[in-house]
Design a protein around this motif. Structure first.
Motif, PDB file in Angstrom:
ATOM      1  N   LEU A 108       0.857  -1.191   0.000  1.00  0.00           N
ATOM      2  CA  LEU A 108       0.000   0.000   0.000  1.00  0.00           C
ATOM      3  C   LEU A 108       0.896   1.245   0.000  1.00  0.00           C
ATOM      4  CD1 LEU A 108      -2.677  -1.045   2.685  1.00  0.00           C
ATOM      5  CD2 LEU A 108      -3.000  -0.966   0.201  1.00  0.00           C
ATOM      6  N   PRO A 109       1.611   1.496  -1.089  1.00  0.00           N
ATOM      7  CA  PRO A 109       2.550   2.624  -1.096  1.00  0.00           C
ATOM      8  C   PRO A 109       1.876   3.972  -0.865  1.00  0.00           C
ATOM      9  CG  PRO A 109       2.233   1.726  -3.308  1.00  0.00           C
ATOM     10  CD  PRO A 109       1.610   0.756  -2.363  1.00  0.00           C
ATOM     11  N   GLY A 110       0.645   4.125  -1.320  1.00  0.00           N
ATOM     12  CA  GLY A 110      -0.043   5.393  -1.134  1.00  0.00           C
ATOM     13  C   GLY A 110      -0.496   5.626   0.295  1.00  0.00           C
ATOM     14  N   LEU A 111      -0.879   4.560   0.988  1.00  0.00           N
ATOM     15  CA  LEU A 111      -1.404   4.669   2.354  1.00  0.00           C
ATOM     16  C   LEU A 111      -0.339   4.459   3.428  1.00  0.00           C
ATOM     17  CD1 LEU A 111      -4.801   2.803   1.958  1.00  0.00           C
ATOM     18  CD2 LEU A 111      -4.539   5.037   3.045  1.00  0.00           C
ATOM     19  N   GLN A 112       0.827   3.969   3.029  1.00  0.00           N
ATOM     20  CA  GLN A 112       1.816   3.549   4.024  1.00  0.00           C
ATOM     21  C   GLN A 112       2.230   4.685   4.955  1.00  0.00           C
ATOM     22  OE1 GLN A 112       5.061   1.309   2.444  1.00  0.00           O
ATOM     23  NE2 GLN A 112       6.052   1.062   4.429  1.00  0.00           N
ATOM     24  N   ARG A 113       2.456   5.851   4.424  1.00  0.00           N
ATOM     25  CA  ARG A 113       2.893   6.966   5.274  1.00  0.00           C
ATOM     26  C   ARG A 113       1.819   7.320   6.302  1.00  0.00           C
ATOM     27  NH1 ARG A 113       5.266  12.831   3.169  1.00  0.00           N
ATOM     28  NH2 ARG A 113       5.681  13.690   5.243  1.00  0.00           N
ATOM     29  N   LEU A 114       0.570   7.386   5.851  1.00  0.00           N
ATOM     30  CA  LEU A 114      -0.537   7.665   6.771  1.00  0.00           C
ATOM     31  C   LEU A 114      -0.601   6.612   7.866  1.00  0.00           C
ATOM     32  CD1 LEU A 114      -3.286   8.978   7.617  1.00  0.00           C
ATOM     33  CD2 LEU A 114      -4.370   7.432   5.960  1.00  0.00           C
ATOM     34  N   LEU A 115      -0.464   5.341   7.502  1.00  0.00           N
ATOM     35  CA  LEU A 115      -0.593   4.259   8.473  1.00  0.00           C
ATOM     36  C   LEU A 115       0.583   4.239   9.448  1.00  0.00           C
ATOM     37  CD1 LEU A 115      -1.967   1.512   6.074  1.00  0.00           C
ATOM     38  CD2 LEU A 115      -3.248   2.796   7.802  1.00  0.00           C
ATOM     39  N   THR A 116       1.759   4.636   8.983  1.00  0.00           N
ATOM     40  CA  THR A 116       2.914   4.736   9.881  1.00  0.00           C
ATOM     41  C   THR A 116       2.682   5.819  10.924  1.00  0.00           C
ATOM     42  OG1 THR A 116       4.432   3.984   8.150  1.00  0.00           O
ATOM     43  CG2 THR A 116       5.395   5.178  10.009  1.00  0.00           C
ATOM     44  N   THR A 117       2.154   6.946  10.492  1.00  0.00           N
ATOM     45  CA  THR A 117       1.831   8.037  11.419  1.00  0.00           C
ATOM     46  C   THR A 117       0.736   7.613  12.386  1.00  0.00           C
ATOM     47  OG1 THR A 117       2.441   9.695   9.757  1.00  0.00           O
ATOM     48  CG2 THR A 117       1.042  10.433  11.580  1.00  0.00           C
ATOM     49  N   LEU A 118      -0.264   6.925  11.862  1.00  0.00           N
ATOM     50  CA  LEU A 118      -1.362   6.454  12.709  1.00  0.00           C
ATOM     51  C   LEU A 118      -0.861   5.476  13.758  1.00  0.00           C
ATOM     52  CD1 LEU A 118      -4.280   5.881  13.541  1.00  0.00           C
ATOM     53  CD2 LEU A 118      -4.436   4.279  11.634  1.00  0.00           C
ATOM     54  N   ARG A 119       0.010   4.559  13.363  1.00  0.00           N
ATOM     55  CA  ARG A 119       0.522   3.578  14.316  1.00  0.00           C
ATOM     56  C   ARG A 119       1.206   4.267  15.489  1.00  0.00           C
ATOM     57  NH1 ARG A 119       5.164   0.579  15.379  1.00  0.00           N
ATOM     58  NH2 ARG A 119       4.835  -1.656  15.819  1.00  0.00           N
ATOM     59  N   ASP A 120       1.996   5.287  15.206  1.00  0.00           N
ATOM     60  CA  ASP A 120       2.663   6.019  16.276  1.00  0.00           C
ATOM     61  C   ASP A 120       1.648   6.726  17.173  1.00  0.00           C
ATOM     62  OD1 ASP A 120       5.193   7.178  17.494  1.00  0.00           O
ATOM     63  OD2 ASP A 120       4.149   9.006  16.910  1.00  0.00           O
ATOM     64  N   ASP A 121       0.608   7.268  16.577  1.00  0.00           N
ATOM     65  CA  ASP A 121      -0.417   7.963  17.372  1.00  0.00           C
ATOM     66  C   ASP A 121      -1.199   6.975  18.231  1.00  0.00           C
ATOM     67  OD1 ASP A 121      -1.823  10.389  18.101  1.00  0.00           O
ATOM     68  OD2 ASP A 121      -3.520   9.608  16.966  1.00  0.00           O
ATOM     69  N   LEU A 122      -1.434   5.774  17.717  1.00  0.00           N
ATOM     70  CA  LEU A 122      -2.122   4.762  18.507  1.00  0.00           C
ATOM     71  C   LEU A 122      -1.271   4.338  19.705  1.00  0.00           C
ATOM     72  CD1 LEU A 122      -3.607   2.498  15.686  1.00  0.00           C
ATOM     73  CD2 LEU A 122      -4.914   3.911  17.274  1.00  0.00           C
ATOM     74  N   LEU A 123       0.030   4.158  19.475  1.00  0.00           N
ATOM     75  CA  LEU A 123       0.905   3.681  20.542  1.00  0.00           C
ATOM     76  C   LEU A 123       1.272   4.787  21.525  1.00  0.00           C
ATOM     77  CD1 LEU A 123       3.383   1.410  18.539  1.00  0.00           C
ATOM     78  CD2 LEU A 123       1.465   0.686  19.978  1.00  0.00           C
ATOM     79  N   ASN A 124       1.556   5.974  21.006  1.00  0.00           N
ATOM     80  CA  ASN A 124       2.162   7.013  21.839  1.00  0.00           C
ATOM     81  C   ASN A 124       1.362   8.304  21.922  1.00  0.00           C
ATOM     82  OD1 ASN A 124       4.567   5.314  22.101  1.00  0.00           O
ATOM     83  ND2 ASN A 124       4.987   5.879  19.978  1.00  0.00           N
ATOM     84  N   GLY A 125       0.254   8.376  21.186  1.00  0.00           N
ATOM     85  CA  GLY A 125      -0.555   9.586  21.184  1.00  0.00           C
ATOM     86  C   GLY A 125      -1.912   9.357  21.819  1.00  0.00           C
ATOM     87  N   LYS A 126      -2.949   9.879  21.172  1.00  0.00           N
ATOM     88  CA  LYS A 126      -4.290   9.776  21.770  1.00  0.00           C
ATOM     89  C   LYS A 126      -4.817   8.348  21.797  1.00  0.00           C
ATOM     90  CE  LYS A 126      -6.793  11.146  17.545  1.00  0.00           C
ATOM     91  NZ  LYS A 126      -5.588  11.332  16.700  1.00  0.00           N
ATOM     92  N   GLY A 127      -4.349   7.488  20.887  1.00  0.00           N
ATOM     93  CA  GLY A 127      -4.677   6.068  20.976  1.00  0.00           C
ATOM     94  C   GLY A 127      -5.946   5.634  20.282  1.00  0.00           C
ATOM     95  N   PHE A 128      -6.505   6.447  19.391  1.00  0.00           N
ATOM     96  CA  PHE A 128      -7.719   6.018  18.689  1.00  0.00           C
ATOM     97  C   PHE A 128      -7.897   6.792  17.397  1.00  0.00           C
ATOM     98  CE2 PHE A 128      -9.070   9.599  21.245  1.00  0.00           C
ATOM     99  CZ  PHE A 128     -10.037  10.249  20.502  1.00  0.00           C
ATOM    100  N   ILE A 129      -8.627   6.176  16.464  1.00  0.00           N
ATOM    101  CA  ILE A 129      -9.022   6.827  15.220  1.00  0.00           C
ATOM    102  C   ILE A 129     -10.264   6.130  14.700  1.00  0.00           C
ATOM    103  CG2 ILE A 129      -7.684   5.355  13.659  1.00  0.00           C
ATOM    104  CD1 ILE A 129      -7.091   7.935  12.012  1.00  0.00           C
TER     105      ILE A 129
END
Length: 405
Positions: A108-129
């Motif tokens: 998923l080359p188009g979505l990969q950057r978004l999902l990498t950012t999301l993963r960090d937010d899930l682990l270390n940020g607000k934790g939901f989307i």
């Protein structure tokens, strides 16, 4: 005899399991779900060692988001849907089973950057989307499952969710008796689910069909709950940090394992060997159904019954979660991803449409994010395994059914 609270403690330094030797004919990727384990008791710390207050992005209030849905929702655009669709079609043509989906065979080359950012937010940020715009009605169950699981591989590794080896779960009322809490998993009923965390690092829910009434979601920052209890009820918080809580395994055990686990509700991460001064974050592990269902053992004196302090703490925790929670409704085609490290979630009771309308149906993923890939340092012996947590009974093969069974 009631087991002592300090018996059979492990000795440091710990030998963390790496799950190196598994049957390749059962686990084609060579990785087995680790399953449920008691904590390493000598890594648990007393209440006075816990932080007086948690700060940072994991501490959030419902009012921060209630009137600002753009801060926690993301609508897939046409290009992203097309990429998911095309990649899912290619995967379906490959003949690889759903259990074999990985980032390598689901690009998923188009979505990969978004999902990498999301993963960090899930682990270390607000934790939901909450993702919106996933075309589940157009694609049907099979293609939707493939695209959903493919999306999930960018957030973590699939782990088994029950003794049957389901790595694709289905939250659906199968008519089971919710009052039989020592035998029945509540996700297979229409009963209310109290605030809890699942046995994985991240949980995903894809809405395939909605209920006629109810079945709505509430989430809360367990770090906000922690801070609130520290101010309002430090006695309750202290009880929740003590390893005096027994959790039922409801028979989903491997040969030789105990039917329950003694643990805490709140505890600290394990120390970082490379940086002993590094922050040890507060982790929460909780499900009241698994605590209330142990009468068959406490009545026989095998484990202690809930004390008055524990019974009160159980209720105060639920009430505090509800008071501080963010309410959200999942529509068809919505995907909710949550951290199980620092977010607790619940569900209201629901009523389905009369037949032949489809019953409420959510596809569920449990995802592991191991230490080696930025996951939390959990005080469990499997913390460094790729597929840590989950539920694994002996060598039950992982399966991904397309509907509830």
């Amino acid at each position: 005899m009631v087991p002592g609270l300090v018996e059979n403690l492990p000795t440091a330094p710990h030998q963390f399991s790496n799950n190196n030797s598994v049957p390749q004919d059962i686990f084609p990727d060579g990785i087995r779900t680790s399953g449920q384990h008691p904590p390493l008791y000598d890594l648990l710390v007393p209440y006075d060692k816990f932080p007086k207050q948690i700060i940072g992005p994991t501490v959030w209030k419902a009012e921060d988001y209630t009137k600002n849905p753009e801060r926690w929702t993301y609508v897939f655009n046409e290009e992203e849907v097309a990429e998911l669709s095309e990649t899912a079609d290619v995967f379906l043509q490959s003949g690889i089973p759903l259990t074999g989906i990985s980032k390598d065979n689901f690009p998923l080359p188009g979505l990969q950057r978004l999902l990498t950012t999301l993963r960090d937010d899930l682990l270390n940020g607000k934790g939901f989307i909450l993702f919106k715009g996933f075309p589940v009605k157009l694609w049907g169950n099979r293609k939707s499952a493939v695209a959903y699981m493919g999306l999930g591989t960018y957030l973590g590794y699939f782990v088994s969710q029950n003794g049957r080896g389901h790595v694709l779960g289905h939250v659906k009322d199968l008519g089971e008796d919710a009052s039989q809490i020592d035998k029945v998993r509540i996700y297979r009923t229409n009963a209310r689910q109290f605030f809890h965390a699942d046995d994985s690092d991240i949980v995903g829910l894809l809405c395939v069909a909605k209920a006629l009434e109810g079945g709505e979601s509430d989430i809360v920052s367990s770090h906000h709950v922690y801070n609130t209890l520290r101010t309002e009820r430090p006695d309750v918080l202290k009880t929740l940090t003590e390893p005096i809580w027994y959790f039922d395994r409801k028979g989903e055990t491997s040969t030789g394992e105990e039917e329950y686990i003694r643990t805490s509700v709140f505890y600290l991460e394990a120390p970082d060997p490379a940086n002993p001064a590094a922050e040890r974050r507060v982790y929460s592990k909780w499900d009241p159904y698994y605590v209330r269902s142990l009468a068959r053992f406490s009545d026989k004196g095998i484990i202690p019954p809930l004390s008055a302090a524990q019974t009160e703490a159980l209720q105060v925790l639920e009430d505090t979660c509800m008071r501080l929670s963010l309410h959200m409704v999942l529509d068809v085609g919505d995907i909710q991803f949550l951290s199980n490290e620092h977010v607790l979630h619940s569900r209201t009771e629901y009523k389905d449409y009369p037949a032949p309308a489809p019953r409420r149906h959510l596809m569920r993923l449990w995802l592991s994010t191991p230490e080696s890939e930025g996951g939390w340092r959990l005080p469990f012996k499997d913390s460094r395994e790729k597929k840590r947590g989950g539920i694994q009974v002996n060598n039950t093969k992982p399966v991904a059914p397309e509907d509830a069974e």
